[in-house]
Design a protein around this motif. Structure first.
Motif, short mmCIF file in Angstrom:
data_model
loop_
_atom_site.label_atom_id
_atom_site.label_comp_id
_atom_site.label_asym_id
_atom_site.label_seq_id
_atom_site.Cartn_x
_atom_site.Cartn_y
_atom_site.Cartn_z
N ILE A 1 1.81 27.04 39.78
CA ILE A 1 3.15 27.32 39.24
C ILE A 1 3.07 28.32 38.09
N CYS B 1 4.83 32.04 37.95
CA CYS B 1 5.72 32.45 36.87
C CYS B 1 5.20 33.70 36.17
N GLY C 1 7.94 29.09 42.22
CA GLY C 1 7.41 28.10 41.28
C GLY C 1 8.18 26.81 41.36
#
Length: 514
Positions: A441, A445, A453
């Motif tokens: 994640i 990002c 994400g």
């Protein structure tokens, strides 16, 4: 006019056997022990081959009215049937049980009252090969029913083997003693069977007694004793025994140690941390002109591996090539395992590539270990190659290896591959750790792929896991950075419902949070 013997007697013995008579018959019907075979053991395994038509025709042609000719045919026909019986017993598959064996003998009528002990021995040995040891013992016990059959050296030798198979070593020893008491000389095979059985069960003292009592001792008997001594840790005595064999050779007593003699002692030395001495014995065997085998070399490989000297294992592989001994899968696997165990990663990679080049299938667990060790050493490219090889072969990659690869891919900014591996883990039924999800994640990002994400976050929750505060902070900040304040607020509220309190400073919007 046809001969009465031909029509009344010979015809009876040369027809396919469908008789209901017992296998053995005796005249002493008053003794229940003598007819136990008739009542319970006349149904042995399918073993008497049916007389072929050619044998039948040939026998008919030789039949005459002469009494001697008749008994000669009778004798040869019965012997032929016994040989067929032996063949059928020995050809039985391991799935045949005693009931099936008994049904076979029930179809045959072999009367040992007019036969020799050799015929009886053939049947006993056939039962041993067919692993019907209880039945063999029962028939031997009833041998006294046939007064003309006197057990000889072969009979007792077979019973030594039978008792060893039944793990009744005391009775086996008694059978051998009977051979000696009667003045017979047991052959090396019989002594080897008993000595080997005693050594396997750690009864070295009794094995030594047998060894000393028997006069002639072949190399196989010595080898069994060597293995037994090493098995109980008496390596020094094994060495002395090996030296004794060499001395007898020098004295022209025809007892020359072979490669198995040296291998047995080398194995004992390696197991007590004396691999260098074992190497010395190997060199000695080479000087004697013995042809070394893969087992001999693998003994050294295992010894060096136990002592934490894996590079010596690699040297043994090279030594094998020097002596023209082709290393097999076991040799290479043992070397690879030792290198991985002692963290010699580059050496392990070299052996792995050599195994692949030779067409060996490397164990999946060792491949997984190799991938993880390569990653720790920073050999990422090699780790990825080994990992992809595992996937190509359809091997079941363990979760730890998957997670290490995902981390490596994230570190190398290969987020698409990392995300694919993470999803693949889930489809395989694995439950990746929260750290793995957080890592992916955060990487998404970092590349502005906040929607993916969030999708990964939902996948985490679908697997019953909850992301940590840092992950929510990263997602919320990315939404803020993209000016998507409403989504940032919704995600903030979602985190609160999951029991996670993100950093309020990450929420830059003025939309009230729930």
């Amino acid at each position: 006019m046809a001969s009465p013997f031909h029509t009344c007697y010979c015809y009876h013995y040369f027809q396919p056997c469908t008789l209901n008579n017992p296998l053995f018959t005796t005249n002493n019907n008053k003794n229940p022990n003598t007819i136990s075979i008739q009542r319970g053991y006349n149904k042995l395994p399918h073993v008497l081959a049916t007389l072929s038509s050619s044998a039948t025709n040939s026998s008919h042609q030789k039949t005459t009215t002469n009494y001697l000719d008749f008994y000669d045919i009778y004798d040869r026909a019965t012997r032929f049937r016994i040989n067929g019986l032996v063949h059928r017993i020995t050809s039985l598959s391991s799935n045949n049980n005693k009931t099936e064996i008994l049904k076979i003998l029930e179809k045959e009528n072999v009367d040992f009252r007019n036969k020799t002990i050799s015929d009886f021995n053939h049947l006993l040995m056939a039962l041993i090969i067919a692993q019907e040891h209880d039945l063999c013992l029962k028939l031997f016990t009833n041998l006294q029913s046939f007064q003309q059959l006197v057990p000889d050296c072969t009979t007792y030798s077979i019973m030594v083997r039978c008792y060893c198979k039944k793990n009744d070593l005391d009775e086996a020893k008694k059978a051998l003693d009977t051979i000696l008491v009667k003045g017979y000389k047991p052959n090396d095979a019989t002594v080897t069977v008993l000595v080997n059985s005693l050594c396997k069960r750690g009864k070295i003292k009794k094995a030594m007694e047998v060894f000393e009592v028997v006069g002639s001792k072949g190399v196989k008997v010595y080898n069994c004793l060597l293995k037994g001594l090493c098995y109980v840790g008496k390596v020094e005595e094994a060495l002395e025994c090996l030296m004794s064999m060499k001395e007898k050779k020098l004295k022209n007593q025809f007892l020359e140690p072979d490669v198995y003699s040296y291998t047995a002692v080398m194995d004992g030395l390696c197991k007590v941390g004396r691999s260098d001495e074992a190497m010395g014995l190997l060199n000695e065997a080479v000087e004697m002109g013995l042809v070394l085998n893969v087992v001999t070399f693998n003994t050294l490989i295992q010894g060096y591996s136990r002592e934490g000297r894996p590079m010596e294992c690699v040297a043994v592989l090279k030594l094998m090539k020097k002596h023209g001994c082709v290393a097999n899968y076991v040799n290479y696997s043992t070397v690879l395992h030792g290198l991985l165990k002692w963290n010699k990663v580059k050496g392990a990679l070299g052996i792995y590539k050599e195994m692949v080049g030779l067409g060996f299938e490397v164990d999946v667990r060792m491949m997984g270990t190799l991938v993880r060790r390569l990653c720790k050493k920073g050999l990422i490219h090699d780790a990825e190659e080994v990992f992809e090889k595992m996937l190509e072969k359809g091997l079941m990659v363990d979760q730890r290896t998957f997670e290490v690869i995902v981390q490596v891919l994230c570190g190398r900014k290969k987020i698409d591959e990392a995300l694919g591996k993470l999803n693949y883990m889930v489809t395989l039924g694995y439950f990746p750790s929260v750290i793995m999800f957080d890592k992916v994640i955060q990487c998404l990002c970092a590349q502005g792929r906040v929607e993916e994400g969030v999708s990964t976050l939902l996948l985490l929750h679908a697997n019953g896991r909850v992301a940590n505060r840092i992950t929510y902070d990263v997602l919320i900040k990315e939404f803020n950075a993209q000016g998507r304040l409403v989504f940032a607020s919704i995600l903030f509220s979602f985190a609160l419902k999951q029991g996670v309190v993100p950093n309020r400073e990450s929420l830059l919007c003025k939309v009230p949070f729930v």
